[in-house]
Design a protein around this motif. Sequence first.
Motif, mmCIF file in Angstrom:
data_model
loop_
_atom_site.group_PDB
_atom_site.id
_atom_site.type_symbol
_atom_site.label_atom_id
_atom_site.label_comp_id
_atom_site.label_asym_id
_atom_site.label_seq_id
_atom_site.Cartn_x
_atom_site.Cartn_y
_atom_site.Cartn_z
ATOM 1 N N UNK A 10 34.696 47.687 48.899
ATOM 2 C CA UNK A 10 33.240 47.737 48.930
ATOM 3 C C UNK A 10 32.564 46.678 48.056
ATOM 4 N N UNK A 11 33.255 46.264 46.995
ATOM 5 C CA UNK A 11 32.685 45.307 46.040
ATOM 6 C C UNK A 11 33.696 44.206 45.766
ATOM 7 N N UNK A 12 33.203 43.049 45.434
ATOM 8 C CA UNK A 12 34.087 41.956 45.041
ATOM 9 C C UNK A 12 34.728 42.288 43.684
ATOM 10 N N UNK A 13 35.965 41.831 43.481
ATOM 11 C CA UNK A 13 36.635 42.085 42.198
ATOM 12 C C UNK A 13 35.829 41.623 40.985
ATOM 13 N N UNK A 14 35.070 40.538 41.119
ATOM 14 C CA UNK A 14 34.298 40.058 39.951
ATOM 15 C C UNK A 14 33.296 41.105 39.490
ATOM 16 N N UNK A 15 32.794 41.942 40.413
ATOM 17 C CA UNK A 15 31.851 42.986 40.006
ATOM 18 C C UNK A 15 32.584 44.187 39.417
ATOM 19 N N UNK A 16 33.782 44.427 39.894
ATOM 20 C CA UNK A 16 34.592 45.510 39.326
ATOM 21 C C UNK A 16 35.058 45.159 37.908
ATOM 22 N N UNK A 17 35.136 43.870 37.633
ATOM 23 C CA UNK A 17 35.525 43.423 36.294
ATOM 24 C C UNK A 17 34.550 43.942 35.240
ATOM 25 N N UNK A 18 33.305 44.103 35.621
ATOM 26 C CA UNK A 18 32.306 44.645 34.693
ATOM 27 C C UNK A 18 32.701 46.059 34.279
ATOM 28 N N UNK A 19 33.167 46.874 35.244
ATOM 29 C CA UNK A 19 33.628 48.240 34.948
ATOM 30 C C UNK A 19 34.765 48.215 33.935
ATOM 31 N N UNK A 20 35.731 47.335 34.168
ATOM 32 C CA UNK A 20 36.871 47.222 33.255
ATOM 33 C C UNK A 20 36.414 46.859 31.856
ATOM 34 N N UNK A 21 35.559 45.874 31.753
ATOM 35 C CA UNK A 21 35.093 45.421 30.443
ATOM 36 C C UNK A 21 34.292 46.510 29.731
ATOM 37 N N UNK A 22 33.403 47.160 30.437
ATOM 38 C CA UNK A 22 32.601 48.230 29.838
ATOM 39 C C UNK A 22 33.497 49.373 29.370
ATOM 40 N N UNK A 23 34.453 49.754 30.198
ATOM 41 C CA UNK A 23 35.371 50.834 29.849
ATOM 42 C C UNK A 23 36.155 50.500 28.579
ATOM 43 N N UNK A 24 36.697 49.306 28.513
ATOM 44 C CA UNK A 24 37.485 48.902 27.339
ATOM 45 C C UNK A 24 36.614 48.807 26.089
ATOM 46 N N UNK A 25 35.417 48.265 26.231
ATOM 47 C CA UNK A 25 34.520 48.155 25.071
ATOM 48 C C UNK A 25 34.065 49.529 24.580
ATOM 49 N N UNK A 26 33.763 50.431 25.505
ATOM 50 C CA UNK A 26 33.369 51.786 25.099
ATOM 51 C C UNK A 26 34.490 52.483 24.331
ATOM 52 N N UNK A 27 35.726 52.330 24.821
ATOM 53 C CA UNK A 27 36.863 52.939 24.124
ATOM 54 C C UNK A 27 37.009 52.331 22.729
ATOM 55 N N UNK A 28 36.898 51.025 22.636
ATOM 56 C CA UNK A 28 37.038 50.350 21.341
ATOM 57 C C UNK A 28 35.943 50.780 20.376
ATOM 58 N N UNK A 29 34.724 50.855 20.861
ATOM 59 C CA UNK A 29 33.611 51.254 19.995
ATOM 60 C C UNK A 29 33.682 52.731 19.619
ATOM 61 N N UNK A 30 34.137 53.560 20.541
ATOM 62 C CA UNK A 30 34.218 55.000 20.273
ATOM 63 C C UNK A 30 35.276 55.310 19.221
ATOM 64 N N UNK A 31 36.409 54.615 19.274
ATOM 65 C CA UNK A 31 37.491 54.907 18.330
ATOM 66 C C UNK A 31 37.395 54.080 17.053
ATOM 67 N N UNK A 32 36.837 52.884 17.174
ATOM 68 C CA UNK A 32 36.731 51.941 16.042
ATOM 69 C C UNK A 32 38.088 51.667 15.388
ATOM 70 N N UNK A 33 39.126 51.718 16.190
ATOM 71 C CA UNK A 33 40.467 51.427 15.705
ATOM 72 C C UNK A 33 40.862 50.024 16.172
ATOM 73 N N UNK A 34 41.533 49.305 15.300
ATOM 74 C CA UNK A 34 41.888 47.917 15.597
ATOM 75 C C UNK A 34 42.692 47.788 16.886
ATOM 76 N N UNK A 35 43.566 48.747 17.135
ATOM 77 C CA UNK A 35 44.416 48.658 18.323
ATOM 78 C C UNK A 35 43.579 48.654 19.602
ATOM 79 N N UNK A 36 42.488 49.426 19.613
ATOM 80 C CA UNK A 36 41.658 49.465 20.819
ATOM 81 C C UNK A 36 40.748 48.239 20.907
#
Length: 176
Positions: A19-45
């Motif tokens: 339904x969507x080009x991969x470049x637009x799905x990349x936004x989902x990936x980036x947001x998901x990873x950033x939210x996890x990193x910000x939520x945990x505030x752990x270096x590994x994330x």
Amino acid sequence: MFVALSVAYPLVVYWAMGRFEPRWLAVLLLVLALLRALATRQAVWLVAAAGAAVLAALATVFNQALPLKLYPALINAVLLVVFAASLAFPPTAVERIARLSEPDLPPSGVAYTRRVTQVWCGFFVLNGALALATALWMSDRAWALYNGLIAYGLIGLLFGVEWLVRQRVRAGHRHG
């Protein structure tokens, strides 16, 4: 919602791929990873978010789905590094978790949690290899089925088996 989206990531990507080009799905990936990193505030994330950013950039530049499909393998690699590092630099990851409910863990418990950490390392190697294999060589449907359902079933099975083994080990230490 964040946890549900994280768990559903492979299924969401599979559904959206046609339904969507991969470049637009990349936004989902980036947001998901950033939210996890910000939520945990752990270096590994933060490191995982950096890896996800690289995957998202590749998906955006080349407009290909493969980098998006590599995310589950990346997460397994990150978890493997965390658990393996805790074997080299104790306390182990599983011991830390165990001490949340049992602060005075006996030496036998420490040894047991070390063994469980080793088992999880083996799991992350196997699961990560399968996640990688499904991304590289299998259909999008097989990738989504494994990473969005089967892998979670295997995680649940490992948790269940470990819980049963733990009950037997505890009973043996009480009677022994």
